[in-house]
Design a protein around this motif. Structure first.
Motif, PDB file in Angstrom:
ATOM      1  N   ALA A 194      20.309  29.799  41.630  1.00 19.78           N
ATOM      2  CA  ALA A 194      21.096  30.805  42.101  1.00 19.78           C
ATOM      3  C   ALA A 194      21.822  30.697  43.323  1.00 19.78           C
ATOM      4  O   ALA A 194      22.814  31.451  43.820  1.00 19.78           O
ATOM      5  N   SER A 195      21.201  29.965  44.343  1.00 21.86           N
ATOM      6  CA  SER A 195      21.667  29.857  45.545  1.00 21.86           C
ATOM      7  C   SER A 195      23.245  29.137  45.204  1.00 21.86           C
ATOM      8  O   SER A 195      24.232  29.457  46.191  1.00 21.86           O
ATOM      9  N   ILE A 196      23.596  28.085  44.690  1.00 25.00           N
ATOM     10  CA  ILE A 196      24.605  27.327  44.266  1.00 25.00           C
ATOM     11  C   ILE A 196      25.501  28.213  43.617  1.00 25.00           C
ATOM     12  O   ILE A 196      27.004  28.281  43.969  1.00 25.00           O
ATOM     13  N   ASN A 197      25.084  29.132  42.877  1.00 20.92           N
ATOM     14  CA  ASN A 197      26.055  30.192  42.375  1.00 20.92           C
ATOM     15  C   ASN A 197      26.381  31.005  43.207  1.00 20.92           C
ATOM     16  O   ASN A 197      27.731  31.413  43.180  1.00 20.92           O
ATOM     17  N   LEU A 198      25.665  31.329  44.178  1.00 23.68           N
ATOM     18  CA  LEU A 198      26.227  32.210  45.194  1.00 23.68           C
ATOM     19  C   LEU A 198      27.325  31.743  46.144  1.00 23.68           C
ATOM     20  O   LEU A 198      28.464  32.257  46.075  1.00 23.68           O
ATOM     21  N   LEU A 199      27.354  30.303  46.517  1.00 26.57           N
ATOM     22  CA  LEU A 199      28.162  29.887  47.222  1.00 26.57           C
ATOM     23  C   LEU A 199      29.485  29.741  46.348  1.00 26.57           C
ATOM     24  O   LEU A 199      30.564  30.036  46.610  1.00 26.57           O
ATOM     25  N   SER A 200      29.505  29.129  44.841  1.00 22.87           N
ATOM     26  CA  SER A 200      30.384  29.130  44.151  1.00 22.87           C
ATOM     27  C   SER A 200      31.195  30.366  43.884  1.00 22.87           C
ATOM     28  O   SER A 200      32.606  30.441  43.693  1.00 22.87           O
ATOM     29  N   ILE A 201      30.349  31.393  43.802  1.00 29.48           N
ATOM     30  CA  ILE A 201      31.275  32.676  43.587  1.00 29.48           C
ATOM     31  C   ILE A 201      31.986  33.134  44.558  1.00 29.48           C
ATOM     32  O   ILE A 201      33.083  33.534  44.587  1.00 29.48           O
ATOM     33  N   GLY A 202      31.546  32.976  45.921  1.00 34.52           N
ATOM     34  CA  GLY A 202      32.237  33.412  47.031  1.00 34.52           C
ATOM     35  C   GLY A 202      33.643  32.642  47.053  1.00 34.52           C
ATOM     36  O   GLY A 202      34.484  33.147  47.197  1.00 34.52           O
ATOM     37  N   GLU A 203      33.612  31.326  46.935  1.00 31.26           N
ATOM     38  CA  GLU A 203      34.665  30.633  46.908  1.00 31.26           C
ATOM     39  C   GLU A 203      35.813  30.951  45.566  1.00 31.26           C
ATOM     40  O   GLU A 203      36.912  31.041  45.863  1.00 31.26           O
ATOM     41  N   ALA A 204      35.264  31.289  44.355  1.00 34.27           N
ATOM     42  CA  ALA A 204      36.111  31.755  43.105  1.00 34.27           C
ATOM     43  C   ALA A 204      36.675  32.953  43.560  1.00 34.27           C
ATOM     44  O   ALA A 204      37.856  33.115  43.251  1.00 34.27           O
ATOM     45  N   LEU A 205      35.965  34.066  44.251  1.00 35.53           N
ATOM     46  CA  LEU A 205      36.508  35.160  44.367  1.00 35.53           C
ATOM     47  C   LEU A 205      37.638  35.085  45.362  1.00 35.53           C
ATOM     48  O   LEU A 205      38.728  35.823  45.592  1.00 35.53           O
ATOM     49  N   MET A 206      37.333  34.300  46.460  1.00 33.30           N
ATOM     50  CA  MET A 206      38.250  34.151  47.605  1.00 33.30           C
ATOM     51  C   MET A 206      39.588  33.597  46.935  1.00 33.30           C
ATOM     52  O   MET A 206      40.798  33.837  47.389  1.00 33.30           O
ATOM     53  N   VAL A 207      39.458  32.452  46.108  1.00 37.98           N
ATOM     54  CA  VAL A 207      40.555  31.889  45.584  1.00 37.98           C
ATOM     55  C   VAL A 207      41.215  32.958  44.545  1.00 37.98           C
ATOM     56  O   VAL A 207      42.766  33.128  44.886  1.00 37.98           O
ATOM     57  N   CYS A 208      40.778  33.792  43.999  1.00 36.36           N
ATOM     58  CA  CYS A 208      41.543  34.917  43.100  1.00 36.36           C
ATOM     59  C   CYS A 208      42.172  36.073  44.371  1.00 36.36           C
ATOM     60  O   CYS A 208      43.351  36.422  44.097  1.00 36.36           O
ATOM     61  N   LYS A 209      41.348  36.386  45.428  1.00 38.00           N
ATOM     62  CA  LYS A 209      41.923  37.243  46.455  1.00 38.00           C
ATOM     63  C   LYS A 209      43.324  36.885  46.907  1.00 38.00           C
ATOM     64  O   LYS A 209      44.137  37.437  47.352  1.00 38.00           O
ATOM     65  N   LYS A 210      43.221  35.248  47.530  1.00 33.44           N
ATOM     66  CA  LYS A 210      44.191  34.768  48.069  1.00 33.44           C
ATOM     67  C   LYS A 210      45.393  34.647  47.064  1.00 33.44           C
ATOM     68  O   LYS A 210      46.760  34.506  47.452  1.00 33.44           O
ATOM     69  N   TYR A 211      45.177  34.393  45.876  1.00 37.06           N
ATOM     70  CA  TYR A 211      46.113  34.214  44.755  1.00 37.06           C
ATOM     71  C   TYR A 211      46.793  35.478  44.536  1.00 37.06           C
ATOM     72  O   TYR A 211      48.117  35.507  44.038  1.00 37.06           O
ATOM     73  N   GLY A 212      46.237  36.654  44.604  1.00 32.41           N
ATOM     74  CA  GLY A 212      46.864  37.953  44.373  1.00 32.41           C
ATOM     75  C   GLY A 212      46.285  38.600  43.136  1.00 32.41           C
ATOM     76  O   GLY A 212      46.739  39.573  42.843  1.00 32.41           O
ATOM     77  N   ILE A 213      44.994  37.931  42.616  1.00 29.51           N
ATOM     78  CA  ILE A 213      44.403  38.459  41.400  1.00 29.51           C
ATOM     79  C   ILE A 213      43.534  39.857  41.915  1.00 29.51           C
ATOM     80  O   ILE A 213      43.068  39.658  42.844  1.00 29.51           O
ATOM     81  N   ASP A 214      43.698  40.998  41.306  1.00 27.30           N
ATOM     82  CA  ASP A 214      42.901  42.091  41.708  1.00 27.30           C
ATOM     83  C   ASP A 214      41.717  41.690  41.288  1.00 27.30           C
ATOM     84  O   ASP A 214      41.360  41.200  40.487  1.00 27.30           O
ATOM     85  N   LEU A 215      40.625  42.184  42.461  1.00 35.55           N
ATOM     86  CA  LEU A 215      39.300  41.563  42.390  1.00 35.55           C
ATOM     87  C   LEU A 215      38.387  42.368  41.320  1.00 35.55           C
ATOM     88  O   LEU A 215      37.497  41.929  40.734  1.00 35.55           O
ATOM     89  N   LYS A 216      38.897  43.401  40.860  1.00 37.03           N
ATOM     90  CA  LYS A 216      38.085  44.147  39.740  1.00 37.03           C
ATOM     91  C   LYS A 216      38.398  43.492  38.358  1.00 37.03           C
ATOM     92  O   LYS A 216      37.561  43.077  37.497  1.00 37.03           O
ATOM     93  N   LYS A 217      39.760  42.950  38.389  1.00 33.45           N
ATOM     94  CA  LYS A 217      40.158  42.368  37.015  1.00 33.45           C
ATOM     95  C   LYS A 217      39.322  40.719  37.245  1.00 33.45           C
ATOM     96  O   LYS A 217      38.919  40.084  36.236  1.00 33.45           O
ATOM     97  N   ALA A 218      39.241  40.123  38.617  1.00 34.59           N
ATOM     98  CA  ALA A 218      38.359  38.764  38.596  1.00 34.59           C
ATOM     99  C   ALA A 218      37.078  38.877  38.121  1.00 34.59           C
ATOM    100  O   ALA A 218      36.466  38.190  37.446  1.00 34.59           O
ATOM    101  N   TYR A 219      36.506  40.132  38.845  1.00 33.11           N
ATOM    102  CA  TYR A 219      35.176  40.376  38.510  1.00 33.11           C
ATOM    103  C   TYR A 219      34.832  40.239  37.022  1.00 33.11           C
ATOM    104  O   TYR A 219      34.126  39.762  36.302  1.00 33.11           O
ATOM    105  N   GLN A 220      35.677  41.124  36.261  1.00 29.27           N
ATOM    106  CA  GLN A 220      35.643  41.352  34.655  1.00 29.27           C
ATOM    107  C   GLN A 220      35.951  39.794  33.842  1.00 29.27           C
ATOM    108  O   GLN A 220      35.304  39.550  33.058  1.00 29.27           O
ATOM    109  N   GLY A 221      36.804  39.412  34.520  1.00 29.18           N
ATOM    110  CA  GLY A 221      37.486  38.010  33.762  1.00 29.18           C
ATOM    111  C   GLY A 221      36.279  37.183  33.923  1.00 29.18           C
ATOM    112  O   GLY A 221      36.057  36.222  32.884  1.00 29.18           O
ATOM    113  N   ILE A 222      35.586  36.784  35.099  1.00 27.35           N
ATOM    114  CA  ILE A 222      34.495  35.966  35.240  1.00 27.35           C
ATOM    115  C   ILE A 222      33.101  36.302  34.287  1.00 27.35           C
ATOM    116  O   ILE A 222      32.572  35.529  33.602  1.00 27.35           O
ATOM    117  N   LYS A 223      33.125  37.587  34.289  1.00 21.76           N
ATOM    118  CA  LYS A 223      31.905  38.129  33.470  1.00 21.76           C
ATOM    119  C   LYS A 223      32.065  37.899  31.948  1.00 21.76           C
ATOM    120  O   LYS A 223      30.965  37.685  31.250  1.00 21.76           O
TER     121      LYS A 223
END
Length: 236
Positions: A98-127
């Motif tokens: 669970a902890s390693i998931n948490l770290l990877s999620i933070g980095e993944a969402l940050m990549v999406c944000k920096k790239y310009g992907i809407d975070l709602k879309k990013a959440y659903q896309g990962i889901k």
């Protein structure tokens, strides 16, 4: 409490600890004539509050059978893991994942944000993808909200990843990710304090990137929307 127990009692230990400590406690309790079952829970605070938490158990099978009516009221999925120490070890393993998931999620969402992907879309896309996880479906929501409220603190996550790292050392496993996780979470603990929320480790990344991961439409607290279910034993 131990001084008051006797051969009529069954001690159910629900803490997250390591096998060594569990065995120490069991010997102390058994010296009083009582029986022991370990039964740490897993699944998050929202599952605990709804009564749908999962329970990992270990010890003598007859002790499990005796405790099951109680455990089935505490949680939903109850797994018997065999000899004493197995449940504690498995709980440490699941908390590590669970902890390693948490770290990877933070980095993944940050990549999406920096790239310009809407975070709602990013959440659903990962889901809906192969990269989905229980941690993403739950903890990502309170990260995106900004509350970070998972009801789990930095000192506890540091304890858990430390226990896992200790296991790898004891078993002579040349783990590379585990020591790095210990370092990262200890950095978060030093910055935010023992009782800060474990999800604050993503906040640490946000500050380093000078970029937040906020968006609208996500809850500040997690709620288990599933109805309370009668506990069942999971057969392996």
């Amino acid at each position: 409490m131990i001084e008051f127990i006797n051969n009529k009692h069954l001690w159910i230990e629900m803490s997250t600890t390591d096998e060594k400590e569990m065995i120490r406690l069991s010997k102390l309790i058994e010296s009083k004539g009582a029986n022991v079952l370990e039964a740490p829970v897993t699944g998050g605070q929202h599952k605990a509050e709804s009564g749908n938490i999962s329970v990992l158990t270990a010890g003598k099978r007859e002790n499990f059978d005796r405790a099951f009516p109680i455990l089935s009221e505490i949680g939903f999925q109850v797994l018997y893991c065999g000899k004493l120490g197995n449940a504690s070890t498995l709980k440490v393993v699941t908390n590590y994942l669970a902890s390693i998931n948490l770290l990877s999620i933070g980095e993944a969402l940050m990549v999406c944000k920096k790239y310009g992907i809407d975070l709602k879309k990013a959440y659903q896309g990962i889901k809906i993808s192969s990269g989905n996880s229980f941690v993403h479906e739950t903890e990502s929501q309170v990260i995106l909200n900004g509350s970070y409220d998972v009801g789990f603190t930095m000192d506890l996550v540091c304890k858990d990843v430390g226990l896992f790292d200790q296991l790898t050392n004891n078993l002579n496993i040349p783990a590379e990710i585990s020591p790095l996780m210990v370092k990262i979470f200890n950095e978060g603990r030093k910055k935010y304090g023992d009782r800060s929320l474990s999800t604050g480790i993503v906040k640490l990344l946000e500050e380093k990137c000078n970029t937040d991961l906020r968006t609208t439409g996500f809850p500040s607290q997690l709620l288990d929307e599933e109805p309370r279910k009668k506990g069942i034993e999971i057969k392996s």
